[in-house]
Every structure is written in structure tokens, then in C-alpha cells.
Design a protein around this motif. Structure first.
Motif, PDB file in Angstrom:
ATOM      1  N   LYS A   3      25.595-117.650  17.426  1.00  0.00           N
ATOM      2  CA  LYS A   3      25.528-117.205  18.810  1.00  0.00           C
ATOM      3  C   LYS A   3      26.539-116.088  19.040  1.00  0.00           C
ATOM      4  CE  LYS A   3      26.304-120.995  21.124  1.00  0.00           C
ATOM      5  NZ  LYS A   3      26.382-122.023  22.167  1.00  0.00           N
ATOM      6  N   ILE A   4      26.175-115.196  19.935  1.00  0.00           N
ATOM      7  CA  ILE A   4      27.077-114.157  20.412  1.00  0.00           C
ATOM      8  C   ILE A   4      27.556-114.612  21.783  1.00  0.00           C
ATOM      9  CG2 ILE A   4      27.328-111.725  21.042  1.00  0.00           C
ATOM     10  CD1 ILE A   4      26.782-112.198  18.026  1.00  0.00           C
ATOM     11  N   ILE A   5      28.872-114.801  21.912  1.00  0.00           N
ATOM     12  CA  ILE A   5      29.450-115.369  23.126  1.00  0.00           C
ATOM     13  C   ILE A   5      30.413-114.377  23.768  1.00  0.00           C
ATOM     14  CG2 ILE A   5      30.910-117.213  24.059  1.00  0.00           C
ATOM     15  CD1 ILE A   5      29.872-118.999  21.794  1.00  0.00           C
ATOM     16  N   ALA A   6      30.159-114.083  25.035  1.00  0.00           N
ATOM     17  CA  ALA A   6      31.072-113.255  25.828  1.00  0.00           C
ATOM     18  C   ALA A   6      32.071-114.194  26.488  1.00  0.00           C
ATOM     19  CB  ALA A   6      30.301-112.455  26.871  1.00  0.00           C
ATOM     20  N   ALA A   7      33.287-114.216  26.000  1.00  0.00           N
ATOM     21  CA  ALA A   7      34.350-115.061  26.560  1.00  0.00           C
ATOM     22  C   ALA A   7      35.344-114.123  27.237  1.00  0.00           C
ATOM     23  CB  ALA A   7      35.015-115.877  25.454  1.00  0.00           C
ATOM     24  N   PHE A   8      35.418-114.227  28.564  1.00  0.00           N
ATOM     25  CA  PHE A   8      36.184-113.225  29.289  1.00  0.00           C
ATOM     26  C   PHE A   8      36.825-113.817  30.530  1.00  0.00           C
ATOM     27  CE2 PHE A   8      36.698-108.659  30.335  1.00  0.00           C
ATOM     28  CZ  PHE A   8      36.897-108.180  29.048  1.00  0.00           C
ATOM     29  N   ASN A   9      37.931-113.228  30.955  1.00  0.00           N
ATOM     30  CA  ASN A   9      38.639-113.628  32.174  1.00  0.00           C
ATOM     31  C   ASN A   9      38.264-112.701  33.313  1.00  0.00           C
ATOM     32  OD1 ASN A   9      40.122-115.504  30.669  1.00  0.00           O
ATOM     33  ND2 ASN A   9      41.705-114.019  30.207  1.00  0.00           N
ATOM     34  N   MET A  10      38.210-113.266  34.517  1.00  0.00           N
ATOM     35  CA  MET A  10      37.978-112.438  35.689  1.00  0.00           C
ATOM     36  C   MET A  10      38.560-113.121  36.923  1.00  0.00           C
ATOM     37  SD  MET A  10      33.844-112.905  36.093  1.00  0.00           S
ATOM     38  CE  MET A  10      33.651-112.036  37.615  1.00  0.00           C
ATOM     39  N   THR A  11      38.698-112.351  37.979  1.00  0.00           N
ATOM     40  CA  THR A  11      39.205-112.861  39.242  1.00  0.00           C
ATOM     41  C   THR A  11      38.040-113.357  40.095  1.00  0.00           C
ATOM     42  OG1 THR A  11      39.032-110.695  40.282  1.00  0.00           O
ATOM     43  CG2 THR A  11      41.127-111.218  39.191  1.00  0.00           C
ATOM     44  N   LEU A  12      38.357-114.049  41.175  1.00  0.00           N
ATOM     45  CA  LEU A  12      37.310-114.529  42.090  1.00  0.00           C
ATOM     46  C   LEU A  12      36.440-113.397  42.617  1.00  0.00           C
ATOM     47  CD1 LEU A  12      38.992-117.232  44.362  1.00  0.00           C
ATOM     48  CD2 LEU A  12      37.008-117.526  42.888  1.00  0.00           C
ATOM     49  N   ASP A  13      37.038-112.220  42.806  1.00  0.00           N
ATOM     50  CA  ASP A  13      36.267-111.093  43.323  1.00  0.00           C
ATOM     51  C   ASP A  13      35.646-110.228  42.225  1.00  0.00           C
ATOM     52  OD1 ASP A  13      38.897-110.301  42.791  1.00  0.00           O
ATOM     53  OD2 ASP A  13      39.055-108.991  44.530  1.00  0.00           O
ATOM     54  N   PHE A  15      36.801-108.930  39.198  1.00  0.00           N
ATOM     55  CA  PHE A  15      37.496-107.909  38.417  1.00  0.00           C
ATOM     56  C   PHE A  15      38.072-108.504  37.135  1.00  0.00           C
ATOM     57  CE2 PHE A  15      37.708-106.298  42.816  1.00  0.00           C
ATOM     58  CZ  PHE A  15      36.983-105.130  42.628  1.00  0.00           C
ATOM     59  N   CYS A  16      38.106-107.691  36.083  1.00  0.00           N
ATOM     60  CA  CYS A  16      38.506-108.203  34.774  1.00  0.00           C
ATOM     61  C   CYS A  16      39.642-107.421  34.139  1.00  0.00           C
ATOM     62  CB  CYS A  16      37.303-108.229  33.838  1.00  0.00           C
ATOM     63  SG  CYS A  16      36.631-106.604  33.475  1.00  0.00           S
ATOM     64  N   ASP A  17      40.340-106.629  34.887  1.00  0.00           N
ATOM     65  CA  ASP A  17      41.483-105.900  34.355  1.00  0.00           C
ATOM     66  C   ASP A  17      42.483-106.900  33.771  1.00  0.00           C
ATOM     67  OD1 ASP A  17      44.245-104.727  34.480  1.00  0.00           O
ATOM     68  OD2 ASP A  17      43.102-102.967  35.106  1.00  0.00           O
ATOM     69  N   HIS A  18      43.004-106.600  32.594  1.00  0.00           N
ATOM     70  CA  HIS A  18      43.882-107.549  31.905  1.00  0.00           C
ATOM     71  C   HIS A  18      45.153-107.878  32.690  1.00  0.00           C
ATOM     72  CE1 HIS A  18      45.890-103.822  30.767  1.00  0.00           C
ATOM     73  NE2 HIS A  18      46.932-104.554  30.432  1.00  0.00           N
ATOM     74  N   GLY A  44      35.940-103.101  21.574  1.00  0.00           N
ATOM     75  CA  GLY A  44      35.877-101.660  21.695  1.00  0.00           C
ATOM     76  C   GLY A  44      37.288-101.132  21.451  1.00  0.00           C
ATOM     77  N   ARG A  45      37.419 -99.835  21.346  1.00  0.00           N
ATOM     78  CA  ARG A  45      38.709 -99.238  21.019  1.00  0.00           C
ATOM     79  C   ARG A  45      39.802 -99.590  22.014  1.00  0.00           C
ATOM     80  NH1 ARG A  45      41.593 -95.449  23.056  1.00  0.00           N
ATOM     81  NH2 ARG A  45      39.910 -94.661  24.351  1.00  0.00           N
ATOM     82  N   ILE A  46      39.533 -99.456  23.298  1.00  0.00           N
ATOM     83  CA  ILE A  46      40.578 -99.645  24.308  1.00  0.00           C
ATOM     84  C   ILE A  46      41.114-101.075  24.278  1.00  0.00           C
ATOM     85  CG2 ILE A  46      41.044 -99.685  26.795  1.00  0.00           C
ATOM     86  CD1 ILE A  46      39.031 -97.326  27.021  1.00  0.00           C
ATOM     87  N   THR A  47      40.222-102.051  24.288  1.00  0.00           N
ATOM     88  CA  THR A  47      40.683-103.444  24.268  1.00  0.00           C
ATOM     89  C   THR A  47      41.374-103.765  22.957  1.00  0.00           C
ATOM     90  OG1 THR A  47      38.845-104.026  25.716  1.00  0.00           O
ATOM     91  CG2 THR A  47      39.999-105.841  24.639  1.00  0.00           C
ATOM     92  N   PHE A  48      40.846-103.245  21.858  1.00  0.00           N
ATOM     93  CA  PHE A  48      41.493-103.481  20.562  1.00  0.00           C
ATOM     94  C   PHE A  48      42.935-102.974  20.588  1.00  0.00           C
ATOM     95  CE2 PHE A  48      42.649-101.839  16.332  1.00  0.00           C
ATOM     96  CZ  PHE A  48      42.715-103.046  15.656  1.00  0.00           C
ATOM     97  N   GLU A  49      43.131-101.784  21.123  1.00  0.00           N
ATOM     98  CA  GLU A  49      44.493-101.242  21.181  1.00  0.00           C
ATOM     99  C   GLU A  49      45.388-102.089  22.086  1.00  0.00           C
ATOM    100  OE1 GLU A  49      43.790 -97.126  22.172  1.00  0.00           O
ATOM    101  OE2 GLU A  49      43.459 -96.601  20.058  1.00  0.00           O
TER     102      GLU A  49
END
Length: 183
Positions: A3-13, A15-18, A44-49
Motif C-alpha cells: 500500500k501507498i500511505i500518505a501519513a501527514f500532519n495538519m491543523t484543524l483548518d 494547513f500542513c506547514d511543518h 520531494g526535494r523541499i521536505t527531504f531537505e
């Protein structure tokens, strides 16, 4: 088939900025366990960095055990980086993708083994538009930030999801486990 799983954090509104999240010991433990169950994570490059920060934690450990354990987990899991500008990486567990995103993910899905995680917003959007994500694990932090980087942006068409499970953490974050309904 993996499976390909998108595991990500976000705010109630949405947004997912780290910098918008509220990571704590329980969040770090959750993601440490999750990473231990996967065979790779796509960046992707930005998150990897940005994730290279965890290499500094390995060199100069934190006083927080959960942070150090997460740093070890993120260091250990193989990382596949999609970039047009990075040609190589000093991180031993990271490789630069040789194929385009679609073909790389299709091949990864067809192999046997454990799940593959997506750790970059840009890849989540691209793979969602390609109908290649099997599950979302969205950690919703109990905070409204009012602006930032929206997780779901530039989606080509309406997508519906089935809620399979929830997990509530002690400080109010909720992890929602969704499966896209293939139409």
C-alpha cells in the motif's frame, strides 16, 4: 501488493506547514512505530531537505528520548527522493528516484513487502491526482493557525473517502485513517 500511505500532519483548518503542528512525545512515538512498519518513505526535494534536520539530532541527541528514537527511525527507513535538482545525497538511507513519480510508485506497489509512506505534500497531491494512494493517515492537531500551506490544493476532481479507524491522542490530536473510494 504494497500500500501507498500518505501519513501527514495538519491543523484543524487544513494547513500542513511543518511549523504549525504541536509535536509531543506521543506524536513522536506514533511516527517512530509507523516508520518501523514501512519499507520506504517518498519525499520531494523541499521536505527531504527539511528532514535532514534529524541527522543533526543523531549527532547531538536531545534530552527527549522520543525525539532521539524518531531521529533513529527516520534515519533507518529508506528514503526515495524525487528531485530535478538533487543529483546525489550524503544520507546513506536516501536515494534519488531514477524514474518519474508515477512509474516509480506503480513499481513499488507491485513489489512484495511492507507499506510505502509519502512524506511530502507535493507528492501527496500528485499521487492523489494519479489515483495511486491507498490510505491516508491524517494527524489533526487541535490548533487553528489561520494561514499557511493547505494540504489539499490543486486537486483535479472530487474524491470521497471511507473512514476506517480513528486514534485519539492524550493532548487532543486525532489520527484519521481514510481509504479513498475508487470510483
Amino acid at each position: 501488493m504494497r500500500k501507498i500511505i500518505a501519513a501527514f500532519n495538519m491543523t484543524l483548518d487544513g494547513f500542513c506547514d511543518h511549523t504549525s503542528g504541536l509535536p509531543d512525545e506521543e506524536i513522536h512515538q506514533h511516527y517512530t512505530e509507523l516508520l518501523g512498519q514501512g519499507d520506504a518513505i517518498l519525499y520531494g526535494r523541499i521536505t527531504f531537505e527539511l528532514m535532514e534536520f534529524w541527522r543533526t539530532v543523531l549527532k547531538n541527541p536531545s534530552e527527549d528520548k522520543s525525539i532521539n528514537e524518531f531521529a533513529t527511525a527516520i534515519d533507518k527507513i529508506p528514503k526515495i527522493v524525487f528531485s530535478r535538482t538533487i543529483e546525489n545525497t550524503e544520507w546513506e538511507s536516501a536515494t534519488i528516484a531514477k524514474r518519474d513519480l508515477r512509474n516509480e510508485v506503480i513499481e513499488l506497489k507491485q513489489q512484495s513487502g511492507n507499506d510505502i509512506f509519502i512524506g511530502s505534500r507535493s507528492l501527496i497531491i500528485q499521487l492523489l491526482n494519479l489515483n495511486l494512494i491507498d490510505e491516508f493517515q491524517l494527524c489533526i492537531f487541535p490548533v487553528v493557525v489561520g494561514n499557511g500551506l493547505p494540504l489539499f490544493d490543486n486537486i483535479k476532481e472530487r474524491i470521497t473517502f471511507k473512514l476506517n479507524k480513528t486514534k485519539t491522542l492524550k493532548k487532543g490530536a486525532v489520527i484519521l485513517y481514510y481509504q479513498p473510494i475508487k470510483g
